[in-house]
Structure formats: C-alpha cells, structure tokens
Design a protein around this motif. Structure first.
Motif: not given
Lengths: 193, 193
Positions: B39, B79-80, B83-84, B87-88, B90-91, B127, B131, B135
C-alpha cells in the motif's frame, strides 16, 4: 458445522442434529473452538475431528461500515475471515474429508446486489463464489463443493435497514439451501441466486 | 496505466498514447516503478502522479499451478497481487483522481468459467468483480469504476493449452473493452461477459 454459534449456525444445528452427528465449531463456546483466520488453528481442528462427511460453514467475519473507513487494513477483516478463512477450510479440509463428502460455504446476495457499507463483504463473497466453481473441477474422490447465498437473514432484523428492497431469506429457506448442497448431487453451485 | 509493460499493457499504451497523456506504471522498467502488493508503494506512486483522469490496470499476479500446490501461502500471490493490489489502487487512488474520473480494473473469464490450475485467479477475479459493483455505489464526485474481463489473450498463445474451448480475446477486442470503460458512461460494469 463451522460458525455453529451464529444466527445461521444455531438454526442449522437445531434442524440437523436430530438426524446427524454434528461437531460444532466456532471461535468460542463450541465443541472445538477454532480461529479460522489462522491456518494452524484450522489444521488443529481437523486433526481433532479426524475424518468427516460434510463441512458446513456459516462463518463470515467482514468489515461493515462507511466506505471512507475502508483501507488496506480494514479490508483485511473480510479477506482473512470470510474469504481466506473459508478457503483454508477447504484447502486443508480436503485432506481429512471422506470420499464423496461435501463442503458448503457461505456467501450472500451482496456479490451481485451491492449495498452501502458492505463492499468488503461483496468482495469476500465474490472470491468465495469463484473459488467454489474453481475448486469443484479440481477436488478428487467425488468430493463436492457449493456455496449458499442468502439475502439478509430473517433472524437478523438489525440488518434490515441496510438492505432496502431485499426480501429477507427465511430460516426455513436458508435451511433448505444448505440441505440442497449437503444432500444433493450438485457441485460448483451457488445456491440462492 | 498500471501493468504497462505486460502483454495487455503494451498494446493499450501503443493504442492510446497518441491521443492521451499516459503515465506508465509497472513493477520495473516504467515511468514510475511500483509494487502494487504494498500500500505504501501505491501511495507513493499517486503522490508522484498528483491528479489524473483515468486509472487503467492490467496488473494481475496470481498463482498458476496444480491444485495440490494451493495452500494458505501460495494463495496469497493472487490475494496480495491481482486482488488487494487492484483494490488498493482504488481505495488510495480515489483521493487523487479528478472528479468524473474512472477506474478500470482487470479480471477475466475464469470468474465464471473455471479452468484447472487457475483457482487462485478465479477467486481474485470474483473478488474484484464484486468489489467493482460495491465501489460503484460508494464512489463520489461522478467517479466511475468498471472491470474488463477477457478470456485468454490473443497475444499470449503460451496459455492457449490451459484454456480448452475458450475463443481467445483479440487485442483489438481487448482495446475496445477498455475504451468502453474509460470513455463510456457506465459504472459497476463487468465488460466482457
């Protein structure tokens, strides 16, 4: 029965324990207390159980709250809980389950019907549903895997305001969705939508 | 453009750089090298970029290999990564993107059409797709989000044997799927199926 002390788990235990030998698993207050966010705890649980015919999971911790609070850290609640927790139940449990056994995981309508405050649960659900389809073509010895996907649960009225327009899934419907997965012949199915 | 040095990224850069100012991001050899599994690295990337109109991601590391090798550790690759990582993007990126901007993430047909060796990618895709829908109802200031979901890519023939029966997505089709997300008006869409 993983998640045996929750709203769904309690109902399913009551419905199924007269006909079947059930082992209740939860984070506390169960036959075998287990932390599903830790692979070692899951391995330890299966070691105590030995072999079994069906795993039913209603265990799904996720982060529920305002979108602005979602970040790499808060998002992990659903990733480690509802997603990797349930995926590890299968990846580890496949070495303990009897031939022709079944895994039934929990997802929910949020996969396709998003609601505010629940993006973390949506992502975890989507991951589980796609994993179920992927695992169904890989599992050997006739082992099946499905997911049950209810809307908001009849016995959880505190969540109704967060699910405008969703007709609650009754406890009887929920029970029958799990029955279809455990006692039916289907695999790779998402039961409920 | 995150994943700018990959098979998809290279094509999209070539197709779009004549009409638009592009900033190329990849793990190495790009304008701003970034580790999307961290992140802090993503935050640092956005700090360097400042504001922007559209983020396009084709970055999707996942574990590809025999089902028997899937465990809590190998599963983390998807996952890392896919996916994440996305997702990160965007977040964190929502704090830098211009009003009426857009995010376009990459998923793939494996969400609904599983193949052997790819259960990790299926889960990451599922996922991301859920998401994206979650979102889309939360992002403010007219910001849109979609996912592009191709089958096996025309320019990746080394993967064809793993996707029996899948008609490859041509590079032109892929390009147009991204154009639809970036220049269209839709949000919460999974483009490709």
């Amino acid at each position: 029965m993983v998640g045996a002390t929750g709203t769904m788990g309690q109902h399913l235990v009551k419905a199924l324990e007269k006909e079947h030998e059930l082992i209740k698993v939860a984070s506390s207050g169960s036959d075998i207390d287990t932390d599903i966010t830790a692979a070692e705890s899951i391995e330890n649980m299966f070691r105590q159980i030995g072999s079994f015919d069906a795993l039913v999971s209603t265990a799904g911790p996720t982060y529920v709250g305002p979108w602005k609070n979602l970040n790499d850290e808060t998002f992990r609640k659903g990733v480690e809980g509802k997603m990797m927790g349930q995926i590890n139940l299968v990846l580890i449990g496949q070495r303990y389950i009897n031939p022709n056994g079944s895994f039934t995981l929990i997802t929910g309508a949020l996969t396709h019907e998003p609601q505010r405050n629940f993006a973390n649960a949506s992502a975890a659900n989507g991951a589980i549903e796609a994993f179920v389809r992927g695992a169904a073509i890989e599992l050997e010895n006739g082992i099946r895997i499905n997911a049950v996907s209810p809307t908001v649960i009849e016995n959880s009225p505190q969540y109704f305001p967060y699910f405008p327009g969703e007709i609650p899934t009754t406890m009887r419907e929920l029970e029958y969705m799990f029955r279809k997965s455990v006692f039916g012949a289907g695999t790779g199915q998402i039961i409920g939508h």
